[in-house]
Design a protein around this motif. Structure first.
Motif, PDB file in Angstrom:
ATOM      1  N   ILE A  32      36.677  69.996 -61.156  1.00 60.10           N
ATOM      2  CA  ILE A  32      36.869  69.914 -62.601  1.00 60.10           C
ATOM      3  C   ILE A  32      38.365  69.903 -62.898  1.00 60.10           C
ATOM      4  CG2 ILE A  32      34.672  70.965 -63.236  1.00 60.10           C
ATOM      5  CD1 ILE A  32      36.056  73.641 -63.509  1.00 60.10           C
ATOM      6  N   ASP A  33      38.729  69.324 -64.046  1.00 58.64           N
ATOM      7  CA  ASP A  33      40.128  69.229 -64.457  1.00 58.64           C
ATOM      8  C   ASP A  33      40.573  70.475 -65.217  1.00 58.64           C
ATOM      9  OD1 ASP A  33      40.291  66.486 -63.530  1.00 58.64           O
ATOM     10  OD2 ASP A  33      39.092  65.962 -65.302  1.00 58.64           O
ATOM     11  N   MET A  34      39.608  71.137 -65.855  1.00 53.03           N
ATOM     12  CA  MET A  34      39.892  72.350 -66.616  1.00 53.03           C
ATOM     13  C   MET A  34      38.601  73.148 -66.730  1.00 53.03           C
ATOM     14  SD  MET A  34      40.052  70.861 -70.548  1.00 53.03           S
ATOM     15  CE  MET A  34      39.823  72.462 -71.318  1.00 53.03           C
ATOM     16  N   LEU A  35      38.748  74.430 -67.048  1.00 48.48           N
ATOM     17  CA  LEU A  35      37.585  75.302 -67.231  1.00 48.48           C
ATOM     18  C   LEU A  35      37.614  75.855 -68.641  1.00 48.48           C
ATOM     19  CD1 LEU A  35      35.177  76.772 -65.791  1.00 48.48           C
ATOM     20  CD2 LEU A  35      36.787  78.596 -65.234  1.00 48.48           C
ATOM     21  N   LEU A  61      37.286  74.760 -60.049  1.00 46.48           N
ATOM     22  CA  LEU A  61      38.609  74.418 -60.581  1.00 46.48           C
ATOM     23  C   LEU A  61      39.622  74.256 -59.453  1.00 46.48           C
ATOM     24  CD1 LEU A  61      40.440  73.929 -63.005  1.00 46.48           C
ATOM     25  CD2 LEU A  61      40.779  76.408 -63.171  1.00 46.48           C
ATOM     26  N   PHE A  74      45.758  80.368 -61.143  1.00 49.97           N
ATOM     27  CA  PHE A  74      45.357  79.594 -62.311  1.00 49.97           C
ATOM     28  C   PHE A  74      46.315  79.865 -63.465  1.00 49.97           C
ATOM     29  CE2 PHE A  74      40.982  80.181 -60.368  1.00 49.97           C
ATOM     30  CZ  PHE A  74      40.960  78.920 -59.803  1.00 49.97           C
ATOM     31  N   THR A 132      47.087  65.355 -62.746  1.00 47.31           N
ATOM     32  CA  THR A 132      45.793  65.483 -63.428  1.00 47.31           C
ATOM     33  C   THR A 132      45.739  64.621 -64.676  1.00 47.31           C
ATOM     34  OG1 THR A 132      45.572  67.736 -62.591  1.00 47.31           O
ATOM     35  CG2 THR A 132      44.104  67.096 -64.374  1.00 47.31           C
ATOM     36  N   CYS A 186      35.065  68.708 -67.235  1.00 45.28           N
ATOM     37  CA  CYS A 186      35.305  70.012 -67.843  1.00 45.28           C
ATOM     38  C   CYS A 186      34.238  71.010 -67.415  1.00 45.28           C
ATOM     39  CB  CYS A 186      35.321  69.883 -69.361  1.00 45.28           C
ATOM     40  SG  CYS A 186      36.055  71.310 -70.200  1.00 45.28           S
ATOM     41  N   GLY A 187      34.652  72.122 -66.838  1.00 42.74           N
ATOM     42  CA  GLY A 187      33.729  73.171 -66.420  1.00 42.74           C
ATOM     43  C   GLY A 187      33.310  74.021 -67.604  1.00 42.74           C
ATOM     44  N   ARG A 241      32.725  79.063 -60.818  1.00 41.94           N
ATOM     45  CA  ARG A 241      33.680  78.437 -61.741  1.00 41.94           C
ATOM     46  C   ARG A 241      35.069  78.270 -61.136  1.00 41.94           C
ATOM     47  NH1 ARG A 241      34.298  83.605 -65.939  1.00 41.94           N
ATOM     48  NH2 ARG A 241      34.121  85.178 -64.317  1.00 41.94           N
ATOM     49  N   VAL A 247      43.702  76.049 -66.260  1.00 42.58           N
ATOM     50  CA  VAL A 247      43.943  74.924 -65.359  1.00 42.58           C
ATOM     51  C   VAL A 247      44.531  75.479 -64.071  1.00 42.58           C
ATOM     52  CG1 VAL A 247      44.302  73.277 -67.243  1.00 42.58           C
ATOM     53  CG2 VAL A 247      46.257  74.515 -66.311  1.00 42.58           C
ATOM     54  N   ARG A 248      44.743  74.607 -63.108  1.00 47.20           N
ATOM     55  CA  ARG A 248      45.338  75.035 -61.843  1.00 47.20           C
ATOM     56  C   ARG A 248      46.841  75.259 -61.979  1.00 47.20           C
ATOM     57  NH1 ARG A 248      41.527  71.291 -60.667  1.00 47.20           N
ATOM     58  NH2 ARG A 248      42.954  69.570 -61.076  1.00 47.20           N
TER      59      ARG A 248
END
Length: 339
Positions: A95-98, A90, A114, A24, A36-37, A86, A228-229
C-alpha cells in the motif's frame, strides 16, 4: 576548492535523496490508482456499503489524496488490513499509505520507520459492556473477560490500566473488529475495549444499541491519523497537505457547495486564494496541479462535511466534535498556514 567539492557532493547526495523520495508520488501517477490501506470494516470509518463501495471518515482521506494526485476520488484500490497486517502491508510497499484508525506513537515513528502525517481524529480508549452486567465504571471490572485486538496500543493500555488499579482480567484475543463484535455479542467476553470512536461505531450496528453501555473512563490518548513510510518525504508532504486542505477549508468557510464560486475569481482572503490555487504556486511545490485542493473540497468535502456525513451526531455513530472541533471552537483541530 575542498569546500566546493564537498558542497558538490552534498548537492549530488541531495538530488539522489530527492529522486528516491519522489518514488511513491511518481508510482501513483504512473499507476493511475492509489493503493490505500484501511480497516477490515468499521462502521462510519472504513467499510464497504451495500454496493461494495468503500465509504467512511478514514476512506475520505484516501479519496482526498487520490483526488489531489489523480483528480479522481474513485481512483483508489482499498486494501483491508488488520491490527497485525497493516504495518507489514505499508512497509512492504503493498500500500502507498495507511488510513485506518491507527495511533501515532514514538515506537511506530522511530522503530517501525513510519511517518505519521497528522491527526484526523483525536481519540481515547474506552470500554463497552452489556447494561445487564450492572457495571458503571471500568474499575469494577476485576476478573472480567475482555475482548482485545492483538497487535494494537489498546492491548498495551489495557494491561497498564488493570495493573495500575490492582485488578485482574482475562484477555480474549481477536484480530478484527467484526470478530470482536461477534465474540462480545455471543458472551465470549464481558467487555470489549478499543478506541471510544470504534466502540460507538460498533454499538451503532447492534440490533439493540441501548442494551450496551460505554463506560465513562477514557484510559489513554489515541491520536489517530494516516501514515506513510520513512524516507519518502515528498509523498508524505502530499498526504499531509491533502488532510490539511480539508481542515483549513472548514476553518476558512470553504465547502463543497461554494468552492466552485470561490475559485472562479480571487477572493478578499489571500489564504483562501492560495488554498484554491488562484494565487501563488503551492500546487507546483507539491508536484501537483494548481487546483489540487479545490478538487479535494469539491469532490470529497472539507473536514467538517466529511465528519458530519460519516460519524457526526446526525448519523448512527453519533459522535460529537469534542476535541475534533476546530481550534477556533475550542478543539484541537489546527492546520498550518497555506502560504
Amino acid at each position: 576548492m575542498k569546500k566546493s567539492v564537498f558542497l558538490g557532493a552534498l548537492t549530488v547526495a541531495g538530488l539522489a535523496a530527492g529522486a528516491a523520495a519522489a518514488a511513491t508520488l511518481d508510482d501513483v501517477k504512473a499507476r493511475g490508482t492509489l493503493n490505500c490501506g484501511v480497516s477490515t470494516g468499521l462502521a462510519g470509518f472504513s467499510a464497504p456499503n451495500a454496493n461494495g463501495e468503500w465509504e467512511g471518515f478514514d476512506v475520505a482521506v484516501c479519496r482526498a489524496v487520490a483526488t489531489a494526485v489523480l483528480g479522481d476520488p474513485n481512483a483508489v484500490e482499498f486494501v483491508p488490513t488488520t491490527g497485525k497486517t497493516r504495518f507489514t502491508a505499508l512497509a512492504s510497499g503493498e500500500i502507498d499509505m495507511l488510513a485506518r484508525n491507527t495511533t501515532w506513537t514514538l515506537s511506530r515513528d522511530a522503530d517501525l520507520k513510519f511517518t505519521f502525517i497528522g491527526v484526523n481524529y483525536y481519540d481515547g480508549q474506552g470500554f463497552i459492556t452489556p447494561k445487564a452486567l450492572g457495571v458503571s465504571s471500568a474499575k469494577e471490572l476485576d476478573g472480567a473477560t475482555v475482548c482485545i485486538q492483538t497487535g494494537t496500543t489498546t492491548e498495551l493500555n489495557l494491561a497498564d490500566f488493570f495493573r495500575v488499579n490492582n485488578i485482574s482480567y482475562e484477555p480474549v484475543p481477536i484480530e478484527t473488529n467484526a470478530e470482536a463484535q461477534q465474540q462480545y455479542l455471543a458472551g465470549a467476553c464481558d467487555v470489549y475495549t478499543t478506541d471510544a470512536s470504534g466502540l460507538a461505531a460498533t454499538r451503532a450496528t447492534f440490533e439493540t444499541p441501548t442494551d450496551h453501555v460505554i463506560l465513562p473512563e477514557i484510559i489513554s490518548k489515541e491520536p489517530l491519523g494516516p501514515l506513510v513510510r520513512h524516507g519518502d518525504s515528498e509523498w508524505g508532504d502530499v498526504v499531509r497537505w491533502s488532510l490539511n486542505a480539508m481542515i483549513a477549508a472548514e476553518e476558512l468557510g470553504v465547502t463543497s457547495a461554494n468552492v466552485e464560486e470561490m475559485s472562479s475569481s480571487t477572493t478578499d482572503n489571500p489564504e483562501i486564494n492560495r488554498l484554491l490555487g488562484t494565487e501563488g504556486n503551492l500546487g507546483e511545490m507539491l508536484g501537483l496541479e494548481a487546483d489540487w485542493a479545490k478538487n479535494i473540497i469539491m469532490q470529497v468535502g472539507n473536514y467538517g462535511e466529511v465528519f458530519e456525513a460519516n460519524i457526526g451526531e446526525s448519523t448512527p455513530i453519533g459522535l460529537a466534535r469534542g476535541l475534533n472541533a476546530q481550534w477556533t471552537d475550542g478543539g484541537l483541530l489546527y492546520a498550518p498556514p497555506f502560504r
